[in-house]
Design a protein around this motif. Structure first.
Motif, PDB file in Angstrom:
ATOM      1  N   GLY A  84       0.847  -1.194   0.000  1.00  0.00           N
ATOM      2  CA  GLY A  84       0.000   0.000   0.000  1.00  0.00           C
ATOM      3  C   GLY A  84       0.878   1.237   0.000  1.00  0.00           C
ATOM      4  O   GLY A  84       2.109   1.132   0.013  1.00  0.00           O
ATOM      5  N   HIS A  85       0.268   2.425  -0.039  1.00  0.00           N
ATOM      6  CA  HIS A  85       1.074   3.652   0.062  1.00  0.00           C
ATOM      7  C   HIS A  85       0.371   4.701   0.914  1.00  0.00           C
ATOM      8  O   HIS A  85      -0.844   4.856   0.832  1.00  0.00           O
ATOM      9  CB  HIS A  85       1.412   4.217  -1.328  1.00  0.00           C
ATOM     10  CG  HIS A  85       0.241   4.656  -2.143  1.00  0.00           C
ATOM     11  ND1 HIS A  85      -0.253   5.940  -2.099  1.00  0.00           N
ATOM     12  CD2 HIS A  85      -0.539   3.990  -3.027  1.00  0.00           C
ATOM     13  CE1 HIS A  85      -1.273   6.048  -2.939  1.00  0.00           C
ATOM     14  NE2 HIS A  85      -1.473   4.877  -3.510  1.00  0.00           N
ATOM     15  N   TYR A  86       1.157   5.373   1.755  1.00  0.00           N
ATOM     16  CA  TYR A  86       0.591   6.358   2.685  1.00  0.00           C
ATOM     17  C   TYR A  86       0.648   7.773   2.128  1.00  0.00           C
ATOM     18  O   TYR A  86       0.125   8.701   2.736  1.00  0.00           O
ATOM     19  CB  TYR A  86       1.282   6.282   4.050  1.00  0.00           C
ATOM     20  CG  TYR A  86       2.766   6.595   4.029  1.00  0.00           C
ATOM     21  CD1 TYR A  86       3.231   7.911   3.967  1.00  0.00           C
ATOM     22  CD2 TYR A  86       3.710   5.577   4.090  1.00  0.00           C
ATOM     23  CE1 TYR A  86       4.594   8.193   3.941  1.00  0.00           C
ATOM     24  CE2 TYR A  86       5.063   5.843   4.066  1.00  0.00           C
ATOM     25  CZ  TYR A  86       5.502   7.154   3.994  1.00  0.00           C
ATOM     26  OH  TYR A  86       6.845   7.434   3.958  1.00  0.00           O
ATOM     27  N   SER A 117      -9.588   7.173  -0.297  1.00  0.00           N
ATOM     28  CA  SER A 117      -9.744   5.921  -1.045  1.00  0.00           C
ATOM     29  C   SER A 117      -8.449   5.510  -1.735  1.00  0.00           C
ATOM     30  O   SER A 117      -8.333   4.406  -2.226  1.00  0.00           O
ATOM     31  CB  SER A 117     -10.866   6.057  -2.087  1.00  0.00           C
ATOM     32  OG  SER A 117     -10.465   6.951  -3.104  1.00  0.00           O
ATOM     33  N   ASP A 118      -7.504   6.411  -1.779  1.00  0.00           N
ATOM     34  CA  ASP A 118      -6.235   6.115  -2.470  1.00  0.00           C
ATOM     35  C   ASP A 118      -5.091   6.731  -1.663  1.00  0.00           C
ATOM     36  O   ASP A 118      -4.706   7.844  -1.925  1.00  0.00           O
ATOM     37  CB  ASP A 118      -6.291   6.674  -3.896  1.00  0.00           C
ATOM     38  CG  ASP A 118      -5.062   6.311  -4.699  1.00  0.00           C
ATOM     39  OD1 ASP A 118      -4.282   5.458  -4.248  1.00  0.00           O
ATOM     40  OD2 ASP A 118      -4.870   6.890  -5.779  1.00  0.00           O
ATOM     41  N   ASP A 119      -4.574   6.045  -0.682  1.00  0.00           N
ATOM     42  CA  ASP A 119      -4.797   4.631  -0.465  1.00  0.00           C
ATOM     43  C   ASP A 119      -4.949   4.369   1.037  1.00  0.00           C
ATOM     44  O   ASP A 119      -4.738   3.282   1.512  1.00  0.00           O
ATOM     45  CB  ASP A 119      -3.595   3.890  -1.074  1.00  0.00           C
ATOM     46  CG  ASP A 119      -3.644   2.389  -0.938  1.00  0.00           C
ATOM     47  OD1 ASP A 119      -4.744   1.843  -0.989  1.00  0.00           O
ATOM     48  OD2 ASP A 119      -2.589   1.794  -0.761  1.00  0.00           O
ATOM     49  N   ALA A 178      -3.102  -3.465  -1.903  1.00  0.00           N
ATOM     50  CA  ALA A 178      -4.262  -2.794  -1.297  1.00  0.00           C
ATOM     51  C   ALA A 178      -4.453  -1.427  -1.939  1.00  0.00           C
ATOM     52  O   ALA A 178      -4.986  -0.508  -1.327  1.00  0.00           O
ATOM     53  CB  ALA A 178      -4.071  -2.674   0.211  1.00  0.00           C
ATOM     54  N   ASP A 179      -3.995  -1.285  -3.164  1.00  0.00           N
ATOM     55  CA  ASP A 179      -4.127  -0.016  -3.874  1.00  0.00           C
ATOM     56  C   ASP A 179      -4.819  -0.307  -5.202  1.00  0.00           C
ATOM     57  O   ASP A 179      -4.380  -1.164  -5.951  1.00  0.00           O
ATOM     58  CB  ASP A 179      -2.735   0.561  -4.134  1.00  0.00           C
ATOM     59  CG  ASP A 179      -2.795   1.933  -4.756  1.00  0.00           C
ATOM     60  OD1 ASP A 179      -3.820   2.617  -4.618  1.00  0.00           O
ATOM     61  OD2 ASP A 179      -1.787   2.328  -5.382  1.00  0.00           O
ATOM     62  N   GLY A 180      -5.877   0.400  -5.483  1.00  0.00           N
ATOM     63  CA  GLY A 180      -6.586   0.166  -6.742  1.00  0.00           C
ATOM     64  C   GLY A 180      -8.067   0.397  -6.547  1.00  0.00           C
ATOM     65  O   GLY A 180      -8.534   0.568  -5.431  1.00  0.00           O
TER      66      GLY A 180
HETATM   67 ZN   LIG Z   1      -2.866   4.478  -5.081  1.00  0.00          ZN
END
Ligand SMILES: [Zn+2]
Length: 308
Positions: A84-86, A117-119, A178-180
């Motif tokens: 994921g990315h913060y 929602s992202d992310d 967990a990104d998308g």
């Molecule tokens: Zn993202």
């Protein structure tokens, strides 16, 4: 108590966590937000700790740190790595926001904030689910590793070298991003494949210098007309790619996947309504639409420019 019940009961706390996370302005592209990036990385590390992850570490990436944590239950079980990315996109233009981007606001059952929602939301889910398992059952049914980076929105410039550097620690059987996008609000989904992309520019050159349309119009070949004719030749009237050899080497769709697509009963009319296509639906069969969207290579035009 079941894991599901635990998650239901702790929903308000989970929402508070998400709001607190969204209040941190972690824009990775702008050095003015360096403090937000640092705080978001710390937030993730603390949240992993609280959930029961061990070996929580900020990987030194050479840029914004990637945060790592693991719950290793049993070497005999499979090991999953969740990515994921913060970091978040810049919130501009600010005047388009109904409420401030870093002040989460609930409206009609939805939460609005930059990055929700992202992310930030999606990456919190596996952490909260792991926490629920640890509280209820004291263990996970798999080994879980989590890697949350801070440079996705700026092209992940340090991500590949970071993966190399921590290769052994990150080894796993399966990676879950967990990104998308989520397909529908009421339908959980897992993306199992993505199309790749190859891009190119086409330049059409005509006369040796700029020509005035009043003086040369009607006699000189027009480069824009030539370009448009070229582009128009690449698809048939049904929207299919007509470039010779384009589909050579493409994997034919797996009948099992086509059967699954049929089962999804996708409505093409609703899709065209949602994207605002006017004047008839180009593909009226939902099955056919998803096969083209998900399984077949496409040829798209991303911009046309010419003249003055
Ligand atoms: Zn993202």
């Amino acid at each position: 108590m079941s894991v599901e019940n635990y998650l239901d009961e702790n929903y308000p706390a989970a929402l508070d966590d998400l709001k607190a996370f969204c209040r941190i302005p972690s824009v990775s592209t702008d050095p003015a937000f360096a403090e937000g990036i640092r705080r978001a990385a710390t937030f993730v590390a603390d949240r992993l700790h609280k959930a029961g992850f061990t070996g929580v570490e900020m990987f030194d990436s050479g840029g914004h740190p990637a945060v790592y944590g693991e719950i290793l239950s049993d070497p005999a079980l499979s090991t999953y790595l969740v990515y994921g990315h913060y970091d978040v996109q810049p919130p501009d233009p600010l005047d388009k926001w109904k409420t401030p981007p870093f002040e989460p606001d609930e409206r009609e059952g939805r939460l609005y904030a930059r990055g929700v929602s992202d992310d930030k939301g999606p990456l919190l889910i596996p952490i909260l689910v792991a926490e629920a398992f640890m509280r209820v059952e004291g263990r996970l049914p798999v080994n879980l590793k989590v890697l949350i980076e801070g440079e996705e929105e700026s092209g992940s410039p340090h991500f590949s070298p970071t993966l190399e550097k921590y290769r052994d620690k990150l080894s796993c059987d399966l990676v879950l991003s967990a990104d998308g996008a989520m397909w529908r609000p009421d339908k959980p989904s897992i993306t199992v494949a993505s199309r790749g992309l190859a891009a190119l520019d086409i330049t059409v050159t005509g006369a040796a210098k700029d020509l005035h349309s009043g003086r040369h119009g009607g006699s000189a070949p027009n480069s824009i007309a030539a370009l448009v004719a070229l582009l128009a030749s690449m698809h048939g009237p049904d929207g299919r790619v007509s470039v010779e050899g384009f589909l050579d080497g493409a994997t034919p769709p797996d009948p099992k996947i086509i059967a699954a697509i049929e089962a999804a009963q996708f409505e093409s009319a609703a899709y065209y309504r949602e994207i605002g296509v006017a004047g008839g639906d180009p593909i009226d069969d939902g099955r056919e639409l998803l096969i083209r969207q998900w399984l077949e290579p496409t040829l798209e035009f991303n911009g046309v420019w010419g003249g003055y």
